[in-house]
Motif scaffolding. Structure first.
Motif, PDB file in Angstrom:
ATOM      1  N   LEU A  77       0.803  -1.224   0.000  1.00  0.00           N
ATOM      2  CA  LEU A  77       0.000   0.000   0.000  1.00  0.00           C
ATOM      3  C   LEU A  77       0.837   1.277   0.000  1.00  0.00           C
ATOM      4  O   LEU A  77       0.396   2.308  -0.513  1.00  0.00           O
ATOM      5  N   ILE A  80       1.482   3.308  -3.345  1.00  0.00           N
ATOM      6  CA  ILE A  80       0.244   3.934  -3.838  1.00  0.00           C
ATOM      7  C   ILE A  80      -0.047   5.197  -3.033  1.00  0.00           C
ATOM      8  O   ILE A  80      -0.355   6.255  -3.591  1.00  0.00           O
ATOM      9  N   LEU A  81       0.063   5.084  -1.708  1.00  0.00           N
ATOM     10  CA  LEU A  81      -0.213   6.230  -0.842  1.00  0.00           C
ATOM     11  C   LEU A  81       0.845   7.313  -1.004  1.00  0.00           C
ATOM     12  O   LEU A  81       0.526   8.502  -0.978  1.00  0.00           O
ATOM     13  N   LYS A  84       0.068   9.216  -4.099  1.00  0.00           N
ATOM     14  CA  LYS A  84      -1.130  10.050  -3.932  1.00  0.00           C
ATOM     15  C   LYS A  84      -0.859  11.271  -3.051  1.00  0.00           C
ATOM     16  O   LYS A  84      -1.230  12.387  -3.389  1.00  0.00           O
ATOM     17  N   PHE A 123      -2.603   2.731   6.942  1.00  0.00           N
ATOM     18  CA  PHE A 123      -2.464   2.562   5.492  1.00  0.00           C
ATOM     19  C   PHE A 123      -3.717   1.922   4.892  1.00  0.00           C
ATOM     20  O   PHE A 123      -4.177   2.326   3.827  1.00  0.00           O
ATOM     21  N   SER A 127      -5.940   3.908   2.307  1.00  0.00           N
ATOM     22  CA  SER A 127      -5.991   3.451   0.914  1.00  0.00           C
ATOM     23  C   SER A 127      -7.423   3.194   0.453  1.00  0.00           C
ATOM     24  O   SER A 127      -7.705   3.246  -0.746  1.00  0.00           O
ATOM     25  N   VAL A 130      -8.614   6.743  -1.072  1.00  0.00           N
ATOM     26  CA  VAL A 130      -7.715   7.589  -1.867  1.00  0.00           C
ATOM     27  C   VAL A 130      -8.455   8.366  -2.956  1.00  0.00           C
ATOM     28  O   VAL A 130      -8.008   9.410  -3.391  1.00  0.00           O
TER      29      VAL A 130
END
Length: 195
Positions: A77, A80-81, A84, A123, A127, A130
């Motif tokens: 994760l 991706i975070l 973002k 997380f 997620s 998001v």
């Protein structure tokens, strides 16, 4: 093809925590005292290590299984975070979650706390939102709350040496960060569009 250090905060966090478990497992250097938070009454407000430990406890892990369980999620994760929210903002969220879970453990529980599971739950919840849109509650967020936080609430009284409270608090941090940051981002974007 070059290997890219694509998520610096996530990868650095992983490598530092791996170094801790390697030192503990193979070199028999136990640094757990510096990478765990004690329970109520066991930490001195006058020791500088107390304040360090309120953050560092997310680095320490009890075993390879404990480390692998947490960092499988973090490595999945985190990138991706980090894409973002950005590296600085994600690092701030990790540190805030560590501080909040550490303080709650130190003030309200008698057992010690070590490991990144509070960050993992932050997380997971973060997620699930998001792509939240103003005025809407994502169904993925609702289902994640039911599945992950619900399971922790059901297990809160189990004698399993797992801090369900850190998981729940981490999840709450993720929800607060996700909804709070997205609102501020939406306001900045809409104000730029008006100019």
């Amino acid at each position: 093809m070059k290997i890219q250090y694509n998520a610096p905060v996530t990868l650095t966090f992983t490598f530092i925590s791996a170094a801790f478990i390697i030192l503990k497992s193979f070199l028999y250097i136990d640094l757990t005292l510096f990478f765990s938070v004690g329970g109520f009454g066991s930490m001195s407000l006058f020791s500088p290590f107390t304040y360090f430990r309120l953050f560092s406890h997310v680095i320490g892990h009890g075993s390879w299984e404990h480390f692998m369980g947490n960092f499988t999620y973090i490595l999945l994760l985190g990138p991706i975070l980090e894409e973002k929210y950005g590296s600085k903002q994600l690092l701030s969220m990790i540190l805030m979650t560590a501080l909040i879970t550490g303080l709650i453990n130190a003030f309200f529980l008698t057992s010690g706390l070590l490991g990144a599971s509070g960050v993992v739950f932050m997380f997971i919840l973060l997620s699930s939102i998001v792509n939240v849109q103003k005025g809407k509650l994502p169904l993925t967020f609702v289902l994640i709350v039911i599945l992950f936080i619900g399971q922790e609430l059901l297990s809160v009284f189990d004698d399993d040496n797992i801090s369900q409270l850190a998981h729940i608090v981490g999840g709450i941090c993720g929800a607060i960060f996700g909804f709070g940051i997205d609102r501020r981002t939406t306001k900045k974007i809409s104000s730029k569009n008006l100019v």
